[in-house]
Write a protein that holds these residues in place. Structure first.
Motif, mmCIF file in Angstrom:
data_model
loop_
_atom_site.group_PDB
_atom_site.id
_atom_site.type_symbol
_atom_site.label_atom_id
_atom_site.label_comp_id
_atom_site.label_asym_id
_atom_site.label_seq_id
_atom_site.Cartn_x
_atom_site.Cartn_y
_atom_site.Cartn_z
ATOM 1 N N ARG A 1 0.761 -1.472 0.225
ATOM 2 C CA ARG A 1 0.133 0.123 0.371
ATOM 3 C C ARG A 1 1.318 1.250 0.529
ATOM 4 O O ARG A 1 0.376 2.862 -0.515
ATOM 5 N N LYS B 1 -0.672 5.702 -4.716
ATOM 6 C CA LYS B 1 -1.886 6.123 -3.784
ATOM 7 C C LYS B 1 -3.154 5.276 -4.184
ATOM 8 O O LYS B 1 -3.841 4.693 -3.342
ATOM 9 N N SER B 2 -3.576 5.098 -5.160
ATOM 10 C CA SER B 2 -4.061 4.089 -5.849
ATOM 11 C C SER B 2 -4.068 2.415 -4.359
ATOM 12 O O SER B 2 -4.842 1.854 -4.024
ATOM 13 N N ALA C 1 -2.782 1.717 -1.558
ATOM 14 C CA ALA C 1 -3.429 2.809 -0.986
ATOM 15 C C ALA C 1 -4.483 2.233 0.166
ATOM 16 O O ALA C 1 -5.287 2.213 1.013
ATOM 17 N N LYS C 2 -5.603 2.042 -1.379
ATOM 18 C CA LYS C 2 -7.287 1.683 -1.213
ATOM 19 C C LYS C 2 -7.204 0.771 -0.831
ATOM 20 O O LYS C 2 -8.626 0.176 -1.200
ATOM 21 N N ARG D 1 -8.044 -3.182 -1.023
ATOM 22 C CA ARG D 1 -7.956 -4.011 0.021
ATOM 23 C C ARG D 1 -6.721 -5.329 -0.076
ATOM 24 O O ARG D 1 -6.648 -5.587 -0.636
ATOM 25 N N PRO E 1 -12.882 -0.363 -8.070
ATOM 26 C CA PRO E 1 -12.710 0.778 -6.448
ATOM 27 C C PRO E 1 -13.246 1.533 -5.589
ATOM 28 O O PRO E 1 -13.178 2.028 -4.952
ATOM 29 N N ARG E 2 -14.703 2.051 -6.038
ATOM 30 C CA ARG E 2 -15.357 2.646 -5.447
ATOM 31 C C ARG E 2 -16.425 1.775 -4.674
ATOM 32 O O ARG E 2 -18.004 2.163 -4.312
ATOM 33 N N GLN F 1 -15.472 -0.937 -2.624
ATOM 34 C CA GLN F 1 -14.414 -2.359 -2.184
ATOM 35 C C GLN F 1 -15.891 -2.549 -1.302
ATOM 36 O O GLN F 1 -16.102 -2.591 -0.733
#
Lengths: 303, 631
Positions: free
Chosen positions: A138, A142-143, A145-146, A148, A161-162, A164
């Motif tokens: 992560r 940056k992406s 880091a988001k 799972r 990604p929106r 999860q």
């Protein structure tokens, strides 16, 4: 005395990575480990052997070969597979080769899309893998880091990604429908420092390209490109110069920048990294096409 | 203001001396726009933990997306998704890893929007400490309270109340004191240990990682100083041994090891342990850690144990201290945080994942919902997205557990929707219900098989499902007549008839429909125990409930019969005139009109009722029963 008595933090990260791998192996019928030959893959493979000891690895390794990796990487890969006796699957996108795709002729974007992302999806489909371990962390981007730890992929390998799944405690929801798959990231919570600390603590072998040596370098767009073979055409007036360089991250050789360095031991590498004011992925051409380019690639199936 | 000076000296020093304890895991939470991402971004910047190339791209991004004019918008360091940058909001939790010379940290930056509260819960579930931000101008908002409640539900003991944007109220102490007082009064019953209130300006760095000169009235530590020194006790190793079995390692024909991560306590070679739920007792023969054989291991370690006796142990079992065992039950009182857009259906069978076990579970009784503003208990029939409630849960079989208050790992569970695989709820177990330990299945002298042997056929359930007016009852009646003529013992449960008696207390809301089907399925099960062929004719629009009925009945005895009539034909037939009234808006929740019918995907019989007549379809059913040797 084992380092595990002193370094509780690293000991916890090791335990967590082992936990994640065992969970996936218990839940999926046909998992695979993406093996990219880099330092993260080396650490991940080492952890996997611990997780399933004294048994053998309960899954194969998959290397998606773009045909533009450093020769030393391929040699290292084959040595590791032979030494550990693991089932190594190598996949090349033959269609891309037939179409003449290369980082030189097609540019970084198309090359990565066809020879990495498309090739990966072909391989996952060919062997019907339902879960794939990746060494992504992560702290890389940056992406990421988001993302799972157990990251769901639709039947066409897309990441949403929106939307999860919430991932509470260590209770991973591993359920998938037929044709869907899961990307699993055992090193999610590791940093670049942690990976090197672990490699040093456990004496894990890594590709020699991480260590400084005299290498033939051409300088382009502010990047130091090591000319690994004569497929990289020289521009007018360009001549490879021998320089003492090493790599902080490894990829396709025409797309990966080297750094001037004298660090030729693990201690020296770690010392140098701590003094650096640049991030790890700064040497990767493919991340910088446009803002959010990593996220866009990941949505399409890139690791 | 504090400016980062000497580059990576800090970084280097940071790596020494921090290894001996695990990283402090904290999250930033609070309402939208209270400055959570900005705070972490600022913290990283002041610690000189932003690399030059990241800083350069932050400069570009701030111009394009930023909300701070010419200044760096630190939130953009965290908001890594395109949708987040475009909208200037945080959607999902971001994790950042950093260290100071005194401590290593994992920071989870969580979204403030109510819509994304479940992502805040994701970040909170593994956190030791919560930094709850409040905008000094706005005070406590609903979302501030909701996050406090969730942090409390997940038993985060340590809280920092960061009163942010203090510069926008002229560093006024009375504003700060007012907010602190309001929070203390609100959170009195939330069970937090330490609450530290700090006035900050995340944007300008006041009290972030250096003391602010602009608030002489505040004498406490700045935020980073507090984070570096706060004591979050990890007492897991001192608790009794709990090790959920994750994976059985059969490395060779003479090796059987049980792999897992120790949730609490310690284990040493030779220790007496019990395997739950079987309650068999044995001793630990050897312990394999990451470096090979070891004499002992403790909470947090991933190990593989071999046992002295050959006893049956499977994934999902728990290895525990023989003399200090957890409870085992199949009925629990629990807190539930609902995370799905589809609301909770009491009575529906969900999958519960607890430790390494996944099993069927049902919310049998929703006690109340918790109002997040007043913390009062409200009567409720369901939980919607982001609501917290207290309920009774029943599981398909007994599980070993500890109360969540005693053990965060062995007392936590998630609920998963069986069809969509969505994680719909997070739960914490409070205690076992007494009745589960007191109600035992009564052993019966005459078995189901013995009853069935008196008949000359097997028991079965024929579950007719389809739209209203599709012809289910007509066909079911013909089938029953045909079976009766062959001397088969039958009974017909019909939707309308059952609602006149057994289910007269139920309406037609989604949750009442779930309960309706649950009761019918239980009755059908009793009747198959009696050896009958049971015909059930119910619209039963939801897959989840049909599956629940299927799982109650012995495998192979349940046949789902999909009566497939196109909706246009059902409307044209309209035997009871109900479609006409539903289409006119006189009847609500009518399947096929304003409530969905979920088409079966695994029906044993698919009757094309649009093209064949009822008699030939009834014959099809009887032929299948014959072919399956039920009759």
């Amino acid at each position: 005395m084992s380092w595990r008595y002193d370094n509780i933090r690293l000991r916890r990260l090791e335990a967590e990575a082992i936990y994640i791998m065992r969970e996936a192996v218990a839940e999926y019928s046909n998992p695979v480990m993406l093996y990219s030959i880099g330092k993260d893959s080396s650490a991940m493979l080492h952890l996997a052997q611990k997780a399933f000891h004294p048994g053998k690895l309960p899954f194969p390794l998959l290397h998606v070969d773009t045909t533009w990796k450093f020769r030393e990487m391929i040699a290292f890969r084959d040595q590791v597979a032979a030494r550990l006796g693991v089932d190594l699957r190598v996949h090349i996108n033959d269609d891309g080769i037939a179409r003449g795709i290369s980082p030189i002729a097609s540019g970084a974007g198309i090359h990565t899309q066809v020879m990495k992302t498309e090739a990966l999806l072909q391989a996952l489909g060919k062997w019907k893998f339902d879960a794939a371990f990746g060494g992504a962390r992560r702290d890389e981007e940056k992406s990421r880091a988001k993302e799972r730890v157990f990251s769901h992929r639709s039947t066409n390998h897309a990441w949403d990604p929106r939307n999860q799944r919430p991932e509470l405690w260590k209770l991973f929801n591993t359920r998938i429908k037929p044709g869907e798959s899961m990307r699993v990231f055992p090193l999610s919570n590791w940093t670049e420092y942690d990976v090197w600390d672990y490699i040093r603590a456990e004496n894990i072998l890594v590709v020699p390209l991480y260590f400084a040596a005299q290498r033939p370098v051409v300088e382009r767009d502010g990047m130091l490109i090591v000319r690994d073979d004569d497929r990289l055409p020289l521009l007018p007036g360009e001549a490879p110069k021998m320089m003492r360089v090493r790599f902080r991250t490894l990829g396709c050789y025409p797309l990966t920048g080297a750094m001037l360095s004298g660090a030729d031991t693990l201690d020296a590498i770690i010392e140098e990294m701590r003094g650096s004011s640049m991030s790890e992925r700064q040497g990767r051409l493919i991340d910088h096409d446009s803002p959010g380019s990593m996220e866009a690639k990941k949505r399409e199936g890139y690791f | 203001m504090h400016e980062p000076a000497s580059a990576s000296v800090l970084n280097a020093a940071a790596q020494a001396g921090i290894a001996t304890r695990p990283a402090l895991r904290f999250l930033t939470c609070g309402s939208v726009d209270d400055g959570k991402s900005t705070l972490i971004g600022r913290l990283l910047y002041e610690q000189n933990l932003i690399f030059d190339d990241q800083l350069a791209s932050l400069g570009r991004d701030s111009k394009k997306f930023g909300s701070t004019g010419v200044d760096h918008d630190y939130a953009l360091l965290l908001d890594g998704l395109e949708a987040e940058r475009e909208q200037g909001i945080t959607i999902d939790v971001a994790y950042r890893y950093f260290a100071t010379p005194r401590r290593a940290f994992v920071a989870a930056d969580t979204p403030g929007h109510e819509q994304y509260t479940r992502n805040m819960a994701t970040g909170a579930s593994n956190a030791d400490l919560a930094v709850l931000l409040v905008d000094a101008r706005k005070g406590l908002l609903a979302q501030t309270r909701r996050h406090a409640v969730i942090a409390s539900l997940l038993r985060i003991r340590s809280v920092v109340l960061a009163v942010n944007k203090i510069d926008l109220v002229d560093f006024d102490q009375t504003v700060f004191d007012g907010i602190v007082e309001a929070f203390f009064s609100f959170s009195r019953d939330l069970g937090f240990g330490e609450i530290k209130a700090i006035p900050i300006s995340a944007r300008y760095g006041d009290n972030v990682s250096s003391a602010s000169a602009r608030m002489p009235w505040y004498g406490g530590p700045h935020l980073l100083e507090h984070l570096e020194t706060v004591d979050v006790e990890d007492d897991r190793a001192a608790k009794p041994l709990r090790m959920p079995v994750q994976w059985v390692n059969r490395a060779s024909s003479d090796f059987r090891g049980f792999a897992g991560t120790i949730s609490s306590g310690r284990v040493a070679r030779g220790d007496e342990i019990a395997v739950l739920p079987s309650a068999r007792v044995t001793r630990v023969a050897s312990i394999i850690g990451p470096s090979g054989d070891v004499d002992s291991a403790a909470a947090g370690d991933s190990v593989t144990l071999t046992l002295a006796d050959e006893i049956d142990v499977a994934r999902g079992d728990m290895l525990v201290a023989a003399r200090d065992r957890p409870q085992t039950s199949d009925q629990f009182a629990a807190h539930l945080f609902w995370m799905s857009n589809e609301r909770l259906f009491p009575g529906r069978s969900y999958l519960m994942k607890i430790g390494h076990r996944t099993l069927g579970a049902t919310v049998t009784d929703l006690k109340h919902r918790i109002d997040i503003n007043s913390l009062s208990k409200l009567a409720a029939k369901t939980l919607a997205l982001n609501e917290v409630g207290v309920c009774n849960v029943s599981t398909a079989s007994a599980v070993a557990f500890d109360a969540y208050a005693a053990n965060r790992e062995t007392g936590a569970f998630i609920l998963i929707d069986r069809y969509s695989n969505e994680t719909v709820a997070a739960g914490t177990l409070d205690f076992a219900l007494r009745r589960a330990t007191n109600i035992h299945h009564q052993d019966q002298a005459v078995s189901t098989a013995a009853r069935s042997a008196l008949m000359h056929h097997k028991p079965a359930v024929l579950w007719f499902t389809g739209l209203p007016g599709s012809g289910k009852s007509t066909i079911a009646n013909l089938v029953e007549a045909g079976l009766h003529g062959r001397g088969i013992h039958t009974v017909l449960l019909d939707g309308d008839n059952v609602r006149h008696g057994l289910n007269r207390d139920l309406g037609f809301t989604e949750s009442d429909r779930v309960e309706n089907i649950r009761r019918v399925a239980e009755v059908a099960k009793l009747m198959t125990d009696a050896g009958l062929v049971v015909l059930c004719s119910f619209i039963s629009p939801f897959r989840a409930e049909r599956r629940m009925a299927r799982e109650l009945i012995v495998a192979g005895d349940f046949l789902e019969v999909f009566v497939d009539t196109p909706i246009e034909q059902c409307i044209a037939r309209d035997p009871k005139g109900l479609y006409r009234r539903a289409l006119a808006g006189e009847i609500k929740n009518f399947t096929g009109v304003d409530q969905a019918y979920e088409t079966p995907e695994q029906a044993e019989l698919h009757l094309m009722a649009g093209v064949k007549d009822a008699d030939s379809l009834a014959n099809e059913v009887i032929e299948v029963l014959t072919a399956r040797k039920i009759i």
